[in-house]
Write an enzyme that holds these catalytic residues in place. Structure first.
Site, mmCIF file in Angstrom:
data_model
loop_
_atom_site.group_PDB
_atom_site.id
_atom_site.type_symbol
_atom_site.label_atom_id
_atom_site.label_comp_id
_atom_site.label_asym_id
_atom_site.label_seq_id
_atom_site.Cartn_x
_atom_site.Cartn_y
_atom_site.Cartn_z
ATOM 1 N N HIS A 162 -12.032 -1.006 -11.449
ATOM 2 C CA HIS A 162 -12.380 -1.785 -10.252
ATOM 3 C C HIS A 162 -11.726 -1.236 -9.004
ATOM 4 C CE1 HIS A 162 -8.605 -4.171 -10.199
ATOM 5 N NE2 HIS A 162 -8.648 -3.982 -11.488
ATOM 6 N N HIS A 208 -3.165 0.392 -3.922
ATOM 7 C CA HIS A 208 -4.556 0.486 -4.357
ATOM 8 C C HIS A 208 -5.459 0.185 -3.166
ATOM 9 C CE1 HIS A 208 -3.645 -3.833 -4.725
ATOM 10 N NE2 HIS A 208 -4.872 -3.952 -4.270
ATOM 11 N N HIS A 227 -9.464 -1.145 -1.452
ATOM 12 C CA HIS A 227 -10.709 -1.923 -1.555
ATOM 13 C C HIS A 227 -11.714 -1.293 -0.590
ATOM 14 C CE1 HIS A 227 -8.696 -5.283 -3.723
ATOM 15 N NE2 HIS A 227 -7.650 -4.840 -3.039
ATOM 16 N N HIS A 232 -3.823 -1.627 0.067
ATOM 17 C CA HIS A 232 -2.792 -2.626 -0.232
ATOM 18 C C HIS A 232 -1.579 -1.946 -0.842
ATOM 19 C CE1 HIS A 232 -5.974 -6.048 -0.428
ATOM 20 N NE2 HIS A 232 -5.573 -5.785 0.804
ATOM 21 N N THR A 287 -5.914 -11.126 -4.574
ATOM 22 C CA THR A 287 -7.352 -11.218 -4.294
ATOM 23 C C THR A 287 -8.186 -10.966 -5.552
ATOM 24 O OG1 THR A 287 -7.569 -8.888 -3.706
ATOM 25 C CG2 THR A 287 -6.955 -10.412 -1.931
ATOM 26 N N THR A 288 -7.509 -10.867 -6.687
ATOM 27 C CA THR A 288 -8.193 -10.703 -7.971
ATOM 28 C C THR A 288 -7.604 -11.720 -8.955
ATOM 29 O OG1 THR A 288 -6.565 -9.009 -8.554
ATOM 30 C CG2 THR A 288 -8.659 -8.232 -7.691
HETATM 31 O O1 1SD Z 1 -6.122 -6.725 -6.760
HETATM 32 C C1 1SD Z 1 -4.753 -6.508 -6.935
HETATM 33 C C2 1SD Z 1 -4.429 -6.489 -8.405
HETATM 34 O O2 1SD Z 1 -5.112 -5.433 -9.014
HETATM 35 C C3 1SD Z 1 -2.975 -6.314 -8.601
HETATM 36 O O3 1SD Z 1 -2.639 -5.043 -8.125
HETATM 37 C C4 1SD Z 1 -2.261 -7.373 -7.828
HETATM 38 C C5 1SD Z 1 -0.785 -7.147 -7.878
HETATM 39 O O4 1SD Z 1 -0.293 -7.468 -9.131
HETATM 40 O O5 1SD Z 1 -2.636 -7.346 -6.473
HETATM 41 C C6 1SD Z 1 -3.959 -7.595 -6.264
HETATM 42 S S1 1SD Z 1 -4.164 -7.661 -4.499
HETATM 43 O O6 1SD Z 1 -4.058 -9.049 -4.093
HETATM 44 O O7 1SD Z 1 -3.183 -6.802 -3.875
HETATM 45 N N1 1SD Z 1 -5.602 -7.170 -4.111
HETATM 46 ZN ZN ZN Z 2 -5.765 -5.433 -3.222
#
Ligand code: 1SD
Ligand code: ZN
Length: 285
Positions: free
Chosen positions: A68, A97, A99, A122, A213-214
């Site tokens: 993803h 990571h 988006h 992020h 956000t996941t």
């Molecule tokens: O979507 C990520 C998720 O994959 C994980 O990295 C989490 C941290 O444990 O963060 C979310 S996010 O809210 O940074 N998108």
């Molecule tokens: Zn994120």
């Protein structure tokens, strides 16, 4: 076979709450920043990006396409930290990571006056715990996420026509070529890449309290999203859109599909969530 835009889950975004109740509750992320309603704050201070110019030993990074998004972890002995910025605690880097979307008019999770940028980075930090051992012992007795206390830095990217607009991002986009297929982590040697090199010049930021956000959407994140976007070239942007993800069938099971274009990760942002009675503030230097 249907292609879900839902991320980190076998469920589409509107079904997350069935399996993960927190996704349907309060204090969710991302949100839209309505600049006409956000005042510069008197109490917020600038964030110190401590050791953000450090390299992990041997420039070693783990890069993982999890189906993803692409997650990058520096193998640091002493991870870079956030301090200041009214954060109280110290937070250390865990991973970064991205988006993105299929076209340049969409992709970022946060929005500014309804506008979406094509890409949002992020940088995830967790609250620093001094006694790691004590923490591990406690964890065995608790739910995995109960101790979560995160600070995530959000950075918008804006596509510009200049091919050379952001050479600092080249180590990342070149490394993406090695993780086109999901679920196969690679060890990358990134000699010229630091977190520092991805930050915008001006460090004004929006601050609010929100969630992952996941799924499982834990409402444990202090969000700091920079106002100024960072440039990205068209070619660099396309590197993200070449990554391949998972395709799910009706039962949410992962399917293997021969046609690669069918499996590209082309939309891995969550829609904006209600702000409710939360306060969003702006640090403006
Ligand atoms: O979507 C990520 C998720 O994959 C994980 O990295 C989490 C941290 O444990 O963060 C979310 S996010 O809210 O940074 N998108
Ligand atoms: Zn994120």
């Amino acid at each position: 076979i249907s292609r879900h835009t839902g991320v980190n889950s076998t469920q589409p975004v509107d079904k997350w709450r069935d399996e993960y109740p927190k996704c349907g509750r309060h204090n969710q992320s991302p949100i839209n920043f309505d600049t006409s309603r956000i005042q510069p704050s008197d109490t917020l201070q600038h964030i110190f990006f401590v050791d953000y110019d450090e390299h992990p030993p041997h420039h070693a990074w783990k890069i993982f396409n999890n189906g993803h998004t692409v997650v990058m972890k520096g193998n640091y002995t002493c991870p870079p930290q956030l301090q200041g910025g009214a954060l109280v605690d110290k937070y250390e880097v865990v991973q970064l990571h991205f988006h993105w979307g299929e076209e340049d008019f969409e992709g970022s999770e946060h929005r500014v006056d309804g506008h979406q940028y094509p890409l949002e980075l992020h940088i995830v930090h967790k609250k620093r715990v001094h006694d790691e051992k004590a923490n591990d012992d406690k964890k065995e007795l608790k739910n995995e996420n109960e101790d979560l206390n995160l600070a995530v830095i959000g950075i918008f990217f804006d596509v510009v026509s200049d091919e050379n607009a952001n050479p600092n991002l080249d180590p990342v986009t070149q490394a993406l070529e090695r993780v086109i297929k999901p679920d196969e982590p690679v060890d990358a040697y990134l000699p010229t890449f630091t977190l520092q090199s991805l930050l915008p010049k001006y460090r004004d930021y929006y601050r609010y309290t929100g969630s992952l956000t996941t799924p499982p959407c834990d409402p444990v994140v202090k969000w700091s999203v920079f106002r100024q976007p960072v440039p990205i070239s068209r070619q660099q942007m396309e590197a993200f859109r070449r990554l391949e993800g998972h395709v799910h069938d009706e039962d949410g099971q992962i399917q293997t599909v021969a046609n690669a274009t069918e499996t590209r990760i082309l939309k891995n942002f969550r829609p904006v969530q209600p702000i409710g009675n939360r306060i969003v503030s702006l640090y403006s230097s």
